[in-house]
Scaffold this active site. Structure first.
Site, PDB file in Angstrom:
ATOM      1  N   ASP A 203      54.945  -0.402  50.967  1.00  0.00           N
ATOM      2  CA  ASP A 203      53.546  -0.310  51.922  1.00  0.00           C
ATOM      3  C   ASP A 203      52.431  -0.339  50.710  1.00  0.00           C
ATOM      4  O   ASP A 203      52.444   0.475  49.754  1.00  0.00           O
ATOM      5  CB  ASP A 203      53.481   1.093  52.468  1.00  0.00           C
ATOM      6  CG  ASP A 203      52.493   1.197  53.121  1.00  0.00           C
ATOM      7  OD1 ASP A 203      51.070   0.903  52.426  1.00  0.00           O
ATOM      8  OD2 ASP A 203      52.281   1.757  54.328  1.00  0.00           O
TER       9      ASP A 203
ATOM     10  N   GLU B  27      49.946  -2.377  58.721  1.00  0.00           N
ATOM     11  CA  GLU B  27      49.845  -1.123  59.228  1.00  0.00           C
ATOM     12  C   GLU B  27      48.404  -0.573  58.605  1.00  0.00           C
ATOM     13  O   GLU B  27      48.484   0.236  57.344  1.00  0.00           O
ATOM     14  CB  GLU B  27      51.085  -0.368  58.598  1.00  0.00           C
ATOM     15  CG  GLU B  27      51.119   1.017  59.119  1.00  0.00           C
ATOM     16  CD  GLU B  27      52.162   1.885  58.341  1.00  0.00           C
ATOM     17  OE1 GLU B  27      52.980   2.540  58.994  1.00  0.00           O
ATOM     18  OE2 GLU B  27      52.089   2.209  57.274  1.00  0.00           O
TER      19      GLU B  27
ATOM     20  N   GLU C  32      51.459  12.572  51.137  1.00  0.00           N
ATOM     21  CA  GLU C  32      52.445  12.841  52.434  1.00  0.00           C
ATOM     22  C   GLU C  32      53.574  13.087  52.352  1.00  0.00           C
ATOM     23  O   GLU C  32      54.276  13.957  52.907  1.00  0.00           O
ATOM     24  CB  GLU C  32      52.791  11.398  53.110  1.00  0.00           C
ATOM     25  CG  GLU C  32      51.078  10.850  53.356  1.00  0.00           C
ATOM     26  CD  GLU C  32      51.351   9.482  54.344  1.00  0.00           C
ATOM     27  OE1 GLU C  32      52.298   9.288  55.074  1.00  0.00           O
ATOM     28  OE2 GLU C  32      50.257   8.726  54.333  1.00  0.00           O
TER      29      GLU C  32
ATOM     30  N   GLU D  23      60.884   3.880  52.488  1.00  0.00           N
ATOM     31  CA  GLU D  23      59.607   3.610  52.338  1.00  0.00           C
ATOM     32  C   GLU D  23      59.058   4.465  51.100  1.00  0.00           C
ATOM     33  O   GLU D  23      58.965   5.662  51.639  1.00  0.00           O
ATOM     34  CB  GLU D  23      58.645   3.591  53.379  1.00  0.00           C
ATOM     35  CG  GLU D  23      57.443   3.267  53.324  1.00  0.00           C
ATOM     36  CD  GLU D  23      56.472   3.328  54.368  1.00  0.00           C
ATOM     37  OE1 GLU D  23      56.823   4.012  55.747  1.00  0.00           O
ATOM     38  OE2 GLU D  23      55.240   2.782  54.484  1.00  0.00           O
TER      39      GLU D  23
ATOM     40  N   HIS E 279      50.268   2.656  49.920  1.00  0.00           N
ATOM     41  CA  HIS E 279      50.834   3.747  48.911  1.00  0.00           C
ATOM     42  C   HIS E 279      51.150   3.232  47.589  1.00  0.00           C
ATOM     43  O   HIS E 279      50.966   3.968  46.893  1.00  0.00           O
ATOM     44  CB  HIS E 279      52.343   4.094  49.776  1.00  0.00           C
ATOM     45  CG  HIS E 279      52.079   4.479  50.943  1.00  0.00           C
ATOM     46  ND1 HIS E 279      51.473   5.790  51.158  1.00  0.00           N
ATOM     47  CD2 HIS E 279      52.664   4.122  52.121  1.00  0.00           C
ATOM     48  CE1 HIS E 279      51.710   6.218  52.426  1.00  0.00           C
ATOM     49  NE2 HIS E 279      52.248   5.271  53.120  1.00  0.00           N
TER      50      HIS E 279
ATOM     51  N   HIS F 215      54.279  -3.457  54.260  1.00  0.00           N
ATOM     52  CA  HIS F 215      53.221  -2.996  55.026  1.00  0.00           C
ATOM     53  C   HIS F 215      51.875  -3.306  54.180  1.00  0.00           C
ATOM     54  O   HIS F 215      51.666  -3.098  53.146  1.00  0.00           O
ATOM     55  CB  HIS F 215      53.309  -1.396  55.142  1.00  0.00           C
ATOM     56  CG  HIS F 215      54.179  -1.001  56.381  1.00  0.00           C
ATOM     57  ND1 HIS F 215      54.412   0.304  56.559  1.00  0.00           N
ATOM     58  CD2 HIS F 215      54.687  -1.685  57.173  1.00  0.00           C
ATOM     59  CE1 HIS F 215      55.338   0.326  57.448  1.00  0.00           C
ATOM     60  NE2 HIS F 215      55.456  -0.790  58.171  1.00  0.00           N
TER      61      HIS F 215
ATOM     62  N   ARG G 143      43.014   1.813  53.424  1.00  0.00           N
ATOM     63  CA  ARG G 143      43.599   1.515  54.909  1.00  0.00           C
ATOM     64  C   ARG G 143      43.052   0.803  55.966  1.00  0.00           C
ATOM     65  O   ARG G 143      43.329   1.078  57.107  1.00  0.00           O
ATOM     66  CB  ARG G 143      44.628   2.897  55.146  1.00  0.00           C
ATOM     67  CG  ARG G 143      45.926   2.641  55.325  1.00  0.00           C
ATOM     68  CD  ARG G 143      46.658   3.960  55.868  1.00  0.00           C
ATOM     69  NE  ARG G 143      48.201   3.460  55.572  1.00  0.00           N
ATOM     70  CZ  ARG G 143      49.268   4.460  55.716  1.00  0.00           C
ATOM     71  NH1 ARG G 143      48.892   5.722  55.805  1.00  0.00           N
ATOM     72  NH2 ARG G 143      50.422   4.006  55.632  1.00  0.00           N
TER      73      ARG G 143
HETATM   74  C1  LER Z   1      54.529   4.753  57.272  1.00  0.00           C
HETATM   75  O1  LER Z   1      54.926   3.639  57.366  1.00  0.00           O
HETATM   76  C2  LER Z   1      53.411   5.110  56.461  1.00  0.00           C
HETATM   77  O2  LER Z   1      53.061   4.404  55.670  1.00  0.00           O
HETATM   78  C3  LER Z   1      52.776   6.707  56.559  1.00  0.00           C
HETATM   79  O3  LER Z   1      51.760   6.821  55.698  1.00  0.00           O
HETATM   80  C4  LER Z   1      52.686   6.944  57.904  1.00  0.00           C
HETATM   81  O4  LER Z   1      51.922   8.306  57.810  1.00  0.00           O
HETATM   82 MN    MN Z   2      53.728   2.254  55.816  1.00  0.00          MN
END
Ligand code: LER
Ligand code: MN
Length: 270
Positions: free
Chosen positions: A184, A245, A155, A149, A187, A210, A216
């Site tokens: 995701d 998510e 992060e 991912e 992100h 995701h 979010r």
């Molecule tokens: C995990 O899938 C994710 O997207 C992270 O941002 C979790 O902190």
């Molecule tokens: Mn994610």
């Protein structure tokens, strides 16, 4: 397209609409919403009864989409790079357990936060590759797909964009068939220059998605054109899971009440 959402069977996560202690109630809700699967959050295997989990899924006609593995970074400090060798080896062992569990559940295994946080030095990427090669092997022997991912810069600084992750899979890992990307959309909104271009680059490497809105929040409470993005994903030929998510925002009630309708609307996209 198939749909799933996160259910933790061990420790609470802000990404689930149910506490871990109520995971079976959570599965009832997943089924009632018309989803196809749960994305199970498992940190370690002490006290985890896999046959019972499998039976609970089967009884509801649900699959497990992927195992979400990142909680043990915060809880135990596990990481595949940027930590002493002994911790990296312990993390590899943990992923071998995840791979065996995924084989038993028929799911994929996510590698997200546990890849490590620090990409400032090229040796971190080399460490990640060194840690991952035995896992790629192990996953291949068990018939399990690993999904890597890309995560946003706040992060980790190691592999933020879809293009960087593809480069890592193709050129560092040697392009194994059973390693894909978990894309995701939260992100990607921060890191990818363009959703359509990222989709084109990934092709069949895209193995899990995701979904959350730009902030979010639950879909519809931010500023992403999620309907347009879902259309693009569908038109790309993607047939794997779209998995929620998002935080329980604007409220857990809104998430619980809105999931079935959003999924039904996405299934009807013209
Ligand atoms: C995990 O899938 C994710 O997207 C992270 O941002 C979790 O902190
Ligand atoms: Mn994610």
């Amino acid at each position: 397209m198939l749909f799933s959402t996160i259910i933790s069977v061990q420790y609470d996560t802000p990404f689930s609409a149910f506490p871990a202690a109520e995971w079976e109630r959570g599965l009832d809700w997943v089924r009632a919403c018309g989803l196809d699967a749960a994305e199970l959050c498992i940190s370690h295997y002490e006290g985890i009864d896999l046959p019972r989990i499998r039976e609970a899924l089967d009884r509801r006609g649900l699959a497990c989409s992927t195992l979400s593995t990142g909680q043990s970074r915060g809880l135990e400090g596990l990481s595949l790079s940027g930590v002493p060798r002994e911790i990296r080896e312990r993390t590899v062992e943990r992923f071998e357990q995840h791979i065996r569990a995924a084989a038993a559940l028929g799911s994929k295994v996510t590698i997200g936060l546990l890849r490590g946080a620090d990409g400032a030095l090229p040796e971190r990427r080399r460490e990640l590759c060194e840690s991952m090669l035995p896992l790629v092997d192990c996953a291949g022997r068990h018939g399990v797909t690993l999904v890597l991912e890309p995560l946003n810069r706040y992060e980790t600084s190691l592999l933020n964009t879809t293009a960087e992750m593809l480069d890592f899979i193709e050129n560092d890992l040697g392009a194994p068939e059973h390693v894909g990307i978990l894309w995701d959309l939260f992100h990607a909104n921060i890191e990818d220059p363009d959703y359509a271009e990222a989709l084109r680059l990934m092709g069949s490497r895209l193995q899990h998605v995701h979904v959350a809105d730009s902030n979010r929040f639950f879909p519809g409470y931010g500023h992403l054109d999620l309907e347009g993005i879902m259309r693009m994903i569908r038109d790309s030929g993607y047939r794997e899971y779209i998995s929620f998510e998002c935080f329980n925002l604007p409220s857990v009630e809104a998430v619980r009440a809105g999931t079935a309708a959003w999924v039904a609307q996405m299934r009807r996209l013209g």
